[in-house]
Scaffold this motif. Sequence first.
Motif, PDB file in Angstrom:
ATOM      1  N   ILE A 264       0.831  -1.204   0.000  1.00  0.00           N
ATOM      2  CA  ILE A 264       0.000   0.000   0.000  1.00  0.00           C
ATOM      3  C   ILE A 264       0.870   1.260   0.000  1.00  0.00           C
ATOM      4  O   ILE A 264       0.634   2.196  -0.765  1.00  0.00           O
ATOM      5  CB  ILE A 264      -0.956  -0.005   1.214  1.00  0.00           C
ATOM      6  N   ARG A 276      -7.040   0.227  -4.736  1.00  0.00           N
ATOM      7  CA  ARG A 276      -6.568  -1.055  -4.256  1.00  0.00           C
ATOM      8  C   ARG A 276      -7.599  -1.726  -3.371  1.00  0.00           C
ATOM      9  O   ARG A 276      -8.290  -1.083  -2.586  1.00  0.00           O
ATOM     10  CB  ARG A 276      -5.259  -0.853  -3.485  1.00  0.00           C
ATOM     11  N   LEU A 278      -8.156  -4.467  -0.438  1.00  0.00           N
ATOM     12  CA  LEU A 278      -7.480  -5.227   0.611  1.00  0.00           C
ATOM     13  C   LEU A 278      -8.407  -6.351   1.058  1.00  0.00           C
ATOM     14  O   LEU A 278      -9.468  -6.103   1.622  1.00  0.00           O
ATOM     15  CB  LEU A 278      -7.145  -4.310   1.789  1.00  0.00           C
ATOM     16  N   ALA A 293      -2.004   3.374   6.672  1.00  0.00           N
ATOM     17  CA  ALA A 293      -2.133   4.135   5.421  1.00  0.00           C
ATOM     18  C   ALA A 293      -2.668   5.537   5.703  1.00  0.00           C
ATOM     19  O   ALA A 293      -2.189   6.531   5.136  1.00  0.00           O
ATOM     20  CB  ALA A 293      -3.049   3.387   4.455  1.00  0.00           C
ATOM     21  N   LEU A 404      -8.595   2.939  -0.905  1.00  0.00           N
ATOM     22  CA  LEU A 404      -8.287   1.613  -0.381  1.00  0.00           C
ATOM     23  C   LEU A 404      -9.608   0.976   0.029  1.00  0.00           C
ATOM     24  O   LEU A 404     -10.267   1.457   0.941  1.00  0.00           O
ATOM     25  CB  LEU A 404      -7.354   1.728   0.829  1.00  0.00           C
ATOM     26  N   SER A 426      -4.461  -6.615  -2.526  1.00  0.00           N
ATOM     27  CA  SER A 426      -3.558  -7.066  -1.474  1.00  0.00           C
ATOM     28  C   SER A 426      -4.302  -8.080  -0.631  1.00  0.00           C
ATOM     29  O   SER A 426      -5.471  -7.871  -0.318  1.00  0.00           O
ATOM     30  CB  SER A 426      -3.139  -5.894  -0.575  1.00  0.00           C
TER      31      SER A 426
END
Length: 676
Positions: A264, A276, A278, A293, A404, A426
């Motif tokens: 990240i 992104r 997660l 983050a 995120l 991720s």
Amino acid sequence: MSGLDDNVATLKGVGPKKIEALDDLGIRTVYDLLTYFPFRYEDFRTKNLDEISDQQVVTLKGRVAVTPTVNFFGRRRSRLTIKLLVGHDVIPVTFFNQPWLKKQVETGDDILIYGKFDANKKSMAGIKILKPGDGEKFGSIYPANHKITQNTIRQLVTEAYDQYQDQIEDFIPDWILQKYKLENLKSVITNMHFPKNHRAAALARRTAKFDEFFLFQMRMQTLKQQKEADASSVIIPKRSALQKFIAALPYRLTGAQDKVVTEILADLGRPYQMNRLLQGDVGSGKTVVAAIAIYAAVLAGKQAVIMAPTEILAEQHANSLANLFENTKVNIGLLTGDTSRSARNELLPRIKNGEINLVVGTHALFQKEVKYQDLGLAVIDEQHRFGVNQRKAMREKGQATNVLSMTATPIPRTLSITAYGEMDVSVIDELPGGRKPIKTAWIKNQQIETMLKFVRKRLNDGEQVYVVVPLIGESDAVDMRNVTDTYQSFKAEFGDQHAVGLLHGQMNDEDKNEVMDAFKDNKIQVLVSTTVIEVGVDVSNASTIVIYDADHFGLAQLHQLRGRVGRGDQQSYCILIANPKNETGRKRMNVMCSSTDGFFISQKDLELRGPGDILGKNQSGVPTFKVGDPVVDINILSTAQTVAKEIVDDKNWEQEPQNRMLVKRLKSLNQDVKFD
Ligand code: ADP
Ligand code: MG
């Protein structure tokens, strides 16, 4: 003859008809044909009678004992019986409607027959007579259609292989093969079509999946690269301050958390808007990753938001983040649909001038009137709970806001996004250590007394209990308990010694929060609730969850619910109460009892319900893969993505000598991605 990009027409015996049939299967070039892999193998190796179980499909080796007989019934139907002497046993093998096979065998011949064995009758239903030598082999089974047979495909593959095997060159750069222990392309092609054993086939398949995902991701990443770079989204992580923050946490990050944090932070530093996903099972510790983050954004002088699907969860995040960010310069504001007008009026200007640099809330965060000074990062918790539009609204809020998204469910919507490559992924594939796996039991409605006894014991040990019920109101249509009745009966059972609380979606938020807080503070010991507690709620003293009518929930949802316990040091328990009406229902309960692995469970859910059910009709746009399965092989898919990204991150990647073959392969691939 030039190479693998030759048209299949160059192969012997391939005329217009076959070209058309192959084209339907997506096969145009020799390369396409050589990477048209079998989806399973027949095991033709011979077996002894005592190794064979009933109804197993196997190869028997034996001697034709007497002249075979054919009986005809009417004009077309017939039965051929071959008495096969296998060791000391005579096994009758029958073939229906293939009278001509009689000519292929003679008394005294040693032959191989492939068929289905009946252990009780000691007989076999013949499928085919094999050639000598086939008894050592695996037969590859290819996806075929009505225009072309298995045998033709197998022949063509063999021919292409014989002719072109020396020209198979790797398009994957060497360093990738080595780093991920992949096989070279020639060995993949060899072992996929003509494996020596199952293990060789399985190993080759692993690389074949990677190859397929990798080429796909290369195309996605090159598409992405064509986007305008945007320097305003860059968040350069202040490493030492972040390290200090991480070191001050009350626990050490797991290896998996560490890994995703690195991913990240690297992404935040790039001059593109981060988008992104997660993924991590319930309890894998996504919140602290988000916090790191967020801290990186704030340290870089930007603002951050975290959006949760419910007020309860937003409030809980606000509290736990306030703890984590104590003694930092993070100033937290809470903004939900429930925030009072006066609090809101006070909050909005402070968000606008940047004084508040972390806003926690629900989708109220993205109403028009909410203006940010410089929104650098938006975290969406339980992203599958939000619609596409809500997510879009959020992405458009900041000029170049990094996003995120977090989810605990590897569900198909996520999956389609993943496969599209719209998002980077991720994965946290490890739970914090020291946790005891939750013990799960399934009981019938008739065994409720046992459950009550168990619950009483837990309560007397000072632990807390969730009780979940599917419905709120009365329901005469279905035989389901409603939450208020259940609440009343638990109150009657335990009320004299323990406090029992009620929580459901139709209560107003103030009441909901009050009940939640009381449970958190252990002022309530038994919380009877609908699925509002499903997401995120974190009370580590709660050791037991009882779920009524468990067969009415999806497996993914049961897994989420179960994740409410198992968060502390004590052994935790999940009790499923259900009288499922069919076999699938019973299987689903057993899956829950036998596994606590979210990825496994969602895979079983897919298998038991079928992808059609879950994907729905309008989920078109999910790319189809030939060998890889984006659900099952999510780890390979995301590795392929990481690698593809790493390559295109180098602006001159197309000029690098090591990528020469890759560039060539990508160019000769069909330009358009094939969609369903
Ligand atoms: P989820 O991924 O389900 O959102 P949470 O972020 O709520 O999980 O974390 C679950 C619990 O695990 C929290 O109580 C959190 O404090 C704790 N936790 C997170 N990371 C670790 C770790 N590395 N070691 C121990 N406990 C952790
Ligand atoms: Mg969470």
